[in-house]
Design a protein around this motif. Structure first.
Motif, PDB file in Angstrom:
ATOM      1  N   TRP A   1      -5.589  -2.484   8.553  1.00 36.89           N
ATOM      2  CA  TRP A   1      -6.578  -1.521   9.050  1.00 36.89           C
ATOM      3  C   TRP A   1      -7.942  -2.185   9.238  1.00 36.89           C
ATOM      4  O   TRP A   1      -8.787  -2.159   8.357  1.00 36.89           O
TER       5      TRP A   1
ATOM      6  N   GLN B   1       0.830  -1.193   0.000  1.00 36.22           N
ATOM      7  CA  GLN B   1       0.000   0.000   0.000  1.00 36.22           C
ATOM      8  C   GLN B   1       0.870   1.250   0.000  1.00 36.22           C
ATOM      9  O   GLN B   1       1.980   1.256   0.538  1.00 36.22           O
TER      10      GLN B   1
ATOM     11  N   ILE C   1       0.419   5.619   0.849  1.00 36.82           N
ATOM     12  CA  ILE C   1      -0.442   6.483   1.640  1.00 36.82           C
ATOM     13  C   ILE C   1      -0.566   7.841   0.975  1.00 36.82           C
ATOM     14  O   ILE C   1       0.422   8.432   0.530  1.00 36.82           O
TER      15      ILE C   1
ATOM     16  N   VAL D   1      -3.894   4.115   1.278  1.00 39.08           N
ATOM     17  CA  VAL D   1      -4.400   4.511   2.578  1.00 39.08           C
ATOM     18  C   VAL D   1      -4.912   5.953   2.486  1.00 39.08           C
ATOM     19  O   VAL D   1      -4.304   6.789   1.816  1.00 39.08           O
TER      20      VAL D   1
ATOM     21  N   ARG E   1      -8.575   2.002   3.835  1.00 34.59           N
ATOM     22  CA  ARG E   1      -8.053   2.166   5.174  1.00 34.59           C
ATOM     23  C   ARG E   1      -8.824   1.266   6.134  1.00 34.59           C
ATOM     24  O   ARG E   1      -8.572   0.086   6.199  1.00 34.59           O
TER      25      ARG E   1
END
Length: 393
Positions: free
Chosen positions: A221, A88, A90, A159, A185
């Motif tokens: 998450w 991932q 962000i 994210v 998320r």
């Protein structure tokens, strides 16, 4: 007449798929949602959002996929967890010296649908799907039921690309038989404003994902609970392939976890760092590396019921019965040391859900959680037997 009869039969079949299955247990007991309002069937994504955000009692029925994807946005994305294809990124403006890129993502994901009070959102069979956008219960919203839908494809690569279900200043909310998957998320996030009388039941938190912070297909998450004095019943849910925050009791949340199944977590499950209160009973834990330990649980109060029944009678003087035994299979952590139930003296005014022994629910929860209610079962009355599909991994 021979042409009219099929039309009438089709209308009758549609009419049977308008009622909620069962009733909320635990803290959200008594929720009525849209009540007996005439069901409405949104034609497209725009109408769905409009109906959910409008005032007044409504029963909104989903019979297809409502796709919010397709409108793009761009922004800076940081390689905070690696540059591999399964990692991932962000979304944030300042990467603090880390490698970054310009990302293109679906614009709808970061802005959830604002759900108004007195709503029932109901999926028929497995057809009720919201793609690319989550739901939000904020600003004193109350008396809402969401049942038998799927929320998926919220920018899983990035994210801050979207949360599935957001609660921030809500009350009397029942989320039941909902699957969340491929989420950017958090699957369930509770903001700082109090969220009272919430029940999350029979849901499938599917952490299997294309991109993750661990770059291995397991989502970190899961559930972030930072609210002040939240009260959440968490019953009959299946939490699969997560690596953390499952849940994170980071506020002063009262959290009753009963008859859930956690499976395949190479990281940790329970964490907390403030004044959370977690009662975990009658749950099944399989292949969870760290259920709970002082490394991640550094504040608040926590009780985990034992497998052999020893110490479970500590609950009796507070909730009127001993706690149900749990099952721990190939799992680790310091879960046997959380045996102080005295914090339950604060729970006297709450409706506590009944809880079976973990052995009674271990095999049934994974296949029944999520949007598995058959169309003939959605309209069933409380106490009727639910038809379920068999989940395959």
């Amino acid at each position: 007449m021979r042409y009219l009869l099929p039309t009438l039969l089709a209308a009758a079949r549609l009419a049977t798929a308008q009622s909620i299955y069962g009733s909320a247990e635990g803290f959200a007991s008594g929720v009525t949602g849209g009540g007996s309002a005439t069901p409405v069937y949104p034609a497209d994504a725009a109408e769905l959002e409009s109906l959910l955000s409008s005032e007044g009692e409504q029963v909104i029925v989903l019979t297809k996929t409502y796709d919010f994807t397709g409108t793009s946005a761009t922004g800076t994305a940081c390689y905070s967890w690696g540059t591999g294809d399964a990692c991932q990124l962000i979304l944030q403006d300042d990467c603090s010296g880390q490698e970054s890129t310009v990302a293109t993502y679906d614009a709808a994901g970061p802005t959830p649908i604002a759900v108004a009070s007195d709503k029932t959102l109901l999926g028929v069979g497995s057809e009720g799907v919201i793609k690319g956008k989550g739901l939000a219960f904020r600003d004193d919203v109350s008396n809402v039921i969401v049942q038998n839908i799927k929320i998926t494809d919220l920018n899983p690569k990035y994210v801050w690309g979207g949360d599935a279900l957001t609660f921030d200043g809500s009350s009397l909310i029942w989320i039941d038989h909902v699957e969340t998957s491929l989420i950017a998320r958090v699957h369930y996030v509770f903001g700082f404003n109090p969220n009272s009388k919430v029940t999350l039941s029979n849901n499938f938190l599917n952490g299997e994902t294309t991109y993750s912070t661990s770059c291995d297909g397991y989502q970190y998450w899961g559930m972030e609970l930072v609210g002040e004095n939240d009260s959440i019943t968490f019953k009959g849910n299946y939490i699969y392939k997560t690596t953390g925050r499952s849940p994170a009791l980071s506020g002063s949340t009262i959290f009753h976890a009963c008859n859930n199944v956690w499976e395949d977590n190479p990281g940790h499950a329970i964490e907390g760092n403030q004044q959370g209160q977690g009662l975990f009973e009658g749950n099944s834990w399989t292949d969870v590396a760290d259920i709970a330990s002082d490394t991640n649980w550094v504040g608040g109060s926590l009780f985990l019921s034992s497998a052999d029944g020893s110490g479970n009678d500590a609950c009796a003087s507070y909730i009127g019965r001993k706690c149900a035994s749990s099952i721990y299979t190939n799992s680790g952590g310091d879960y046997t040391s959380y045996t102080d139930a005295s914090f339950l003296s604060n729970w006297g005014d709450l409706t506590i859900a009944e809880c079976a022994e973990a052995s009674e629910i271990q095999s049934s929860v994974p296949g029944g959680a999520g949007n598995t209610l058959a169309s003939s079962s959605v309209a069933a009355t409380t106490g009727s037997k639910c038809k379920r599909s068999r989940r395959k991994h």
